[in-house]
Write a protein that holds these residues in place. Structure first.
Motif, PDB file in Angstrom:
ATOM      1  N   LEU A 175     -17.072 -41.991  31.556  1.00  0.00           N
ATOM      2  CA  LEU A 175     -16.256 -41.402  30.497  1.00  0.00           C
ATOM      3  C   LEU A 175     -14.842 -41.083  30.968  1.00  0.00           C
ATOM      4  N   HIS A 176     -14.570 -41.269  32.256  1.00  0.00           N
ATOM      5  CA  HIS A 176     -13.267 -40.914  32.811  1.00  0.00           C
ATOM      6  C   HIS A 176     -12.423 -42.161  33.064  1.00  0.00           C
ATOM      7  N   ASP A 177     -11.128 -42.038  32.797  1.00  0.00           N
ATOM      8  CA  ASP A 177     -10.199 -43.082  33.207  1.00  0.00           C
ATOM      9  C   ASP A 177     -10.065 -43.029  34.729  1.00  0.00           C
ATOM     10  N   PRO A 178     -10.324 -44.125  35.423  1.00  0.00           N
ATOM     11  CA  PRO A 178     -10.366 -44.066  36.899  1.00  0.00           C
ATOM     12  C   PRO A 178      -9.062 -43.611  37.543  1.00  0.00           C
ATOM     13  N   LEU A 179      -7.934 -44.075  37.044  1.00  0.00           N
ATOM     14  CA  LEU A 179      -6.661 -43.703  37.664  1.00  0.00           C
ATOM     15  C   LEU A 179      -6.356 -42.221  37.435  1.00  0.00           C
ATOM     16  N   ARG A 180      -6.584 -41.754  36.217  1.00  0.00           N
ATOM     17  CA  ARG A 180      -6.331 -40.344  35.945  1.00  0.00           C
ATOM     18  C   ARG A 180      -7.262 -39.458  36.776  1.00  0.00           C
ATOM     19  N   LEU A 181      -8.516 -39.882  36.916  1.00  0.00           N
ATOM     20  CA  LEU A 181      -9.444 -39.091  37.706  1.00  0.00           C
ATOM     21  C   LEU A 181      -9.013 -39.067  39.172  1.00  0.00           C
TER      22      LEU A 181
END
Length: 327
Positions: free
Chosen positions: A83-89
């Protein structure tokens, strides 16, 4: 001495925004108290769209805790990785790692509630591939060097404080999760006491030529509440424990393994099960010294527990249990 953990998921079935704000601020204050009294870790987690207001933003909560503390770790167990955007995480966890000086622990699972995927418009059937992408991206991003991501070259800055990267574990109760952890050379966090799955993970480490370790709940991992009068506490506050137990039970199908698994339909049945336990300080010390558990997990605000009762439980734990164990 067992590891001491204080858990917060900020559930409150009936709270309005003002009451929820008070609960969130109280939890941060309680985390600061934990920091001052030698508790090892605060644990939090992620769920979305739950009627009882279950915490959906564990990293925001972790940031507040880090701002109020100097020593204690925060374990996010677990995030729903796809559910998470990888770069933002990668950016958010790097910043939290820098703010905390390396006190962030993240367990990445794939979840088990289809409705959460639907709410975010994420394909449930691609969750394994999305989890692989997430882990691969985090490990590449935290190097601070350019890398390929979805057909373009990207770079994530700043680098985290922890070398080579913030502590990241792969959570789950399936062989696919164990293989994934071994393939990436990451520690494995089984969601329940699953020694056969732990053995499989070690086989996969050998097969992939990687290194790792397991952080697995013990055969007994009860959620604790400390009180001078357990009978009175169960009679007065038992519905709060039952609310959380029934919420978990409504999410768990037969193939889901969890350390928090209850079939109770009443407070009396829940008390008999032992998944949730109310202990006196003397009983808690005896239990910790019995060797039956490797961790003491206090859940002071369980199921919308009144703030004053949660604080009483925490103070008994920190002032009447932990010092005796350390001595």
């Amino acid at each position: 001495m067992p590891v001491s953990v204080v858990r917060f998921n900020l559930v409150d079935p009936a709270a309005d925004p003002a009451a929820l704000s008070a609960r969130y601020r109280a939890a941060v204050d309680m985390a600061a108290y934990c920091d001052e009294h030698g508790v090892d870790s605060v644990q939090t987690e992620e769920h979305h769209g739950v009627d009882n207001n279950w915490l959906p933003s564990p990293f925001a909560f972790a940031g507040a805790v880090f701002g109020a503390t100097r020593r204690i770790a925060v374990t996010v167990s677990a995030i729903i990785g796809p559910l998470h955007d990888p770069l933002r995480l990668a950016e958010e966890t790097a910043v939290l790692d820098l703010i905390s000086g390396g006190r962030l622990v993240t367990v990445a699972g794939i979840g088990y509630r289809r409705e959460e995927y639907e709410a975010f418009g994420v394909d449930w059937h691609r969750r394994g591939k999305l989890q692989d992408e997430l882990l691969r991206t985090l490990l590449a991003a935290w190097t601070g060097e350019p890398f390929e991501h979805r057909g373009r070259t990207v770079r994530v800055t700043p680098r985290p404080f922890t070398d080579p990267h913030p502590l990241l574990l792969v959570g789950g109760s399936s062989r696919a999760a164990a293989r994934r952890a071994a393939r990436f050379g990451l520690p494995f966090f089984p969601s329940a006491y699953l020694p056969e799955l732990e053995a499989y993970y070690r086989e996969q480490l050998t097969a992939y030529g990687t290194e790792g370790w397991t952080m697995m709940p013990g055969a007994e991992t009860p959620l604790l509440h400390i009180a001078d009068d357990p009978d009175r506490t169960w009679a007065t506050y038992g519905e709060h424990f039952l609310h959380e137990a029934r919420t978990y039970a409504s999410w768990q199908s037969g193939d889901i393994h969890s350390a928090v698994r209850s079939g109770a339909a009443s407070v009396e049945e829940l008390r008999a099960e032992g998944v949730y336990r109310v202990l006196t300080p003397d009983e808690a010390v005896e239990y910790a010294e019995s060797g039956r558990t490797e961790s003491l997990i206090l859940h002071p605000l369980c199921g919308g527990m009144p703030l004053d009762e949660g604080r009483r439980s925490l103070e008994l734990f920190a002032e009447s249990v932990l010092p005796r164990l350390k001595d």
